[in-house]
Design a protein around this motif. Sequence first.
Motif, PDB file in Angstrom:
ATOM      1  N   VAL A   1     105.197  59.711  28.737  1.00 45.24           N
ATOM      2  CA  VAL A   1     105.393  58.312  29.122  1.00 45.24           C
ATOM      3  C   VAL A   1     105.195  58.147  30.630  1.00 45.24           C
ATOM      4  CG1 VAL A   1     107.062  56.403  29.219  1.00 45.24           C
ATOM      5  CG2 VAL A   1     106.988  57.917  27.219  1.00 45.24           C
TER       6      VAL A   1
ATOM      7  N   SER B   1     105.672  57.256  34.317  1.00 50.52           N
ATOM      8  CA  SER B   1     106.928  57.217  35.073  1.00 50.52           C
ATOM      9  C   SER B   1     107.020  56.047  36.052  1.00 50.52           C
ATOM     10  CB  SER B   1     107.101  58.519  35.859  1.00 50.52           C
ATOM     11  OG  SER B   1     106.113  58.610  36.872  1.00 50.52           O
TER      12      SER B   1
ATOM     13  N   SER C   1     104.055  55.268  24.362  1.00 55.88           N
ATOM     14  CA  SER C   1     104.957  54.137  24.550  1.00 55.88           C
ATOM     15  C   SER C   1     106.278  54.552  25.198  1.00 55.88           C
ATOM     16  CB  SER C   1     105.234  53.490  23.187  1.00 55.88           C
ATOM     17  OG  SER C   1     106.354  52.644  23.238  1.00 55.88           O
ATOM     18  N   PRO C   2     106.897  53.651  25.991  1.00 59.80           N
ATOM     19  CA  PRO C   2     108.225  53.938  26.551  1.00 59.80           C
ATOM     20  C   PRO C   2     109.311  54.030  25.490  1.00 59.80           C
ATOM     21  CG  PRO C   2     107.636  51.645  26.930  1.00 59.80           C
ATOM     22  CD  PRO C   2     106.396  52.335  26.399  1.00 59.80           C
TER      23      PRO C   2
ATOM     24  N   CYS D   1     110.637  57.455  25.831  1.00 62.64           N
ATOM     25  CA  CYS D   1     111.351  57.922  27.024  1.00 62.64           C
ATOM     26  C   CYS D   1     111.792  56.702  27.816  1.00 62.64           C
ATOM     27  CB  CYS D   1     110.470  58.829  27.882  1.00 62.64           C
ATOM     28  SG  CYS D   1     111.364  59.732  29.167  1.00 62.64           S
ATOM     29  N   LEU D   2     112.831  56.032  27.337  1.00 66.38           N
ATOM     30  CA  LEU D   2     113.347  54.844  28.005  1.00 66.38           C
ATOM     31  C   LEU D   2     114.316  55.284  29.096  1.00 66.38           C
ATOM     32  CD1 LEU D   2     113.529  51.715  28.117  1.00 66.38           C
ATOM     33  CD2 LEU D   2     115.509  51.910  26.604  1.00 66.38           C
ATOM     34  N   THR D   3     113.799  55.411  30.297  1.00 68.89           N
ATOM     35  CA  THR D   3     114.620  55.878  31.404  1.00 68.89           C
ATOM     36  C   THR D   3     115.394  54.729  32.042  1.00 68.89           C
ATOM     37  OG1 THR D   3     112.843  55.539  33.002  1.00 68.89           O
ATOM     38  CG2 THR D   3     112.960  57.703  31.926  1.00 68.89           C
TER      39      THR D   3
ATOM     40  N   ILE E   1     112.946  52.501  33.993  1.00 69.04           N
ATOM     41  CA  ILE E   1     112.213  51.502  33.209  1.00 69.04           C
ATOM     42  C   ILE E   1     113.131  50.352  32.834  1.00 69.04           C
ATOM     43  CG2 ILE E   1     111.020  51.101  31.016  1.00 69.04           C
ATOM     44  CD1 ILE E   1     109.926  53.953  31.196  1.00 69.04           C
TER      45      ILE E   1
ATOM     46  N   LEU F   1     105.973  45.886  34.349  1.00 65.56           N
ATOM     47  CA  LEU F   1     105.849  46.659  33.111  1.00 65.56           C
ATOM     48  C   LEU F   1     104.636  46.226  32.295  1.00 65.56           C
ATOM     49  CD1 LEU F   1     109.566  46.828  31.888  1.00 65.56           C
ATOM     50  CD2 LEU F   1     108.350  48.400  33.393  1.00 65.56           C
TER      51      LEU F   1
ATOM     52  N   TRP G   1     102.355  48.019  29.393  1.00 63.13           N
ATOM     53  CA  TRP G   1     102.772  47.803  28.017  1.00 63.13           C
ATOM     54  C   TRP G   1     102.915  46.310  27.731  1.00 63.13           C
ATOM     55  CZ3 TRP G   1     106.517  50.923  30.975  1.00 63.13           C
ATOM     56  CH2 TRP G   1     106.153  52.281  30.998  1.00 63.13           C
TER      57      TRP G   1
ATOM     58  N   ALA H   1     111.157  49.417  22.817  1.00 64.63           N
ATOM     59  CA  ALA H   1     111.745  50.497  23.614  1.00 64.63           C
ATOM     60  C   ALA H   1     113.204  50.209  23.931  1.00 64.63           C
ATOM     61  CB  ALA H   1     110.950  50.699  24.895  1.00 64.63           C
TER      62      ALA H   1
END
Length: 310
Positions: free
Chosen positions: A132, A134, A206-207, A210-212, A215, A226, A230, A238
């Motif tokens: 994903v 960053s 896709s995020p 890895c939904l940090t 994000i 974003l 996306w 996400a």
Amino acid sequence: MNIVPIVFAFDSNLLYPAHICISSLLMSAKSDTFYDIYILYSTKSGLTDNSLCKILNYYSNCRIQYRLVDNSFDSSFEIRGITTPAYYRLLIPELIPEYDKIIYSDVDVIFRSDLFEIYDSIDLENYYLAGVNSLSHLIPENVKYYEKIGLDAHNIIYSGYLIFNSKKLREEDIVKKFKAMSKNKYKFQDMDIVNIVCKDKIKYISPVFCLTTYISEWNVYNKDVLFEFWDELTISKALSEGIIHYNGQKPWKGLCVNFDIWWEYYRKSPFFDEKFYFDFFYHKLNELDGLSLLKRIKILVRYFVFGRRK
């Protein structure tokens, strides 16, 4: 049965969050998904081959195997408290030859959906791995840093969740390149190594995977950035069911974005400890009691406006 191989690497310091992470993975699995779980560890990690045995007493949709890592990274560069197990993911193609495609995940993560669909459908034929973006280009100091090491900050992926094309990585002896670079003093360690070595052979996903915290923050304060990567449906998915990566403050240590989701899965896990749960929140309440009224209001606003978004 749909088999999904997935790898984790950690030491005894992260055993507790690893329990909750892997429990969430199994809680969120569909009835026909079976997780073939691998744990990478070293003799110095403090783990044993029965560290997660309790999970097997509660969940039948998995198998857990341990793979011992040699001393390849014992002298590797460490920074920001991130220790050598962070490098272990770089050995996955060699240590787990049973699979040509395999998932890696950090353990400061909560899974909220089944992984078979992405694992089965992703085509990595011409790529080394998938990850994903960053959004590193949104941080000026990171832009300068990546320019310095010869990378475009727009193209950097997180290394906390990766899907490896192990077959291609083995065929081209890429692990050897990973090892050679591990002693270099890169700011983001394994993440930088992955992005340097795999440059131009990375598939962006896709995020949802890895939904940090970062994000999530941009979704609240500047959502337009974003949309460069996306669409709105992808971002919404996400937020509602993505894999939450606590890549900043940790919810088992203090308040942070989406900390309530981690504690929700903790309460449902076989590792729930009422005393630990009570002590944590009682301690946090005491901390809040010591704050000024203005600071309490700021925390509540941030939590309800920001932390509760899914």
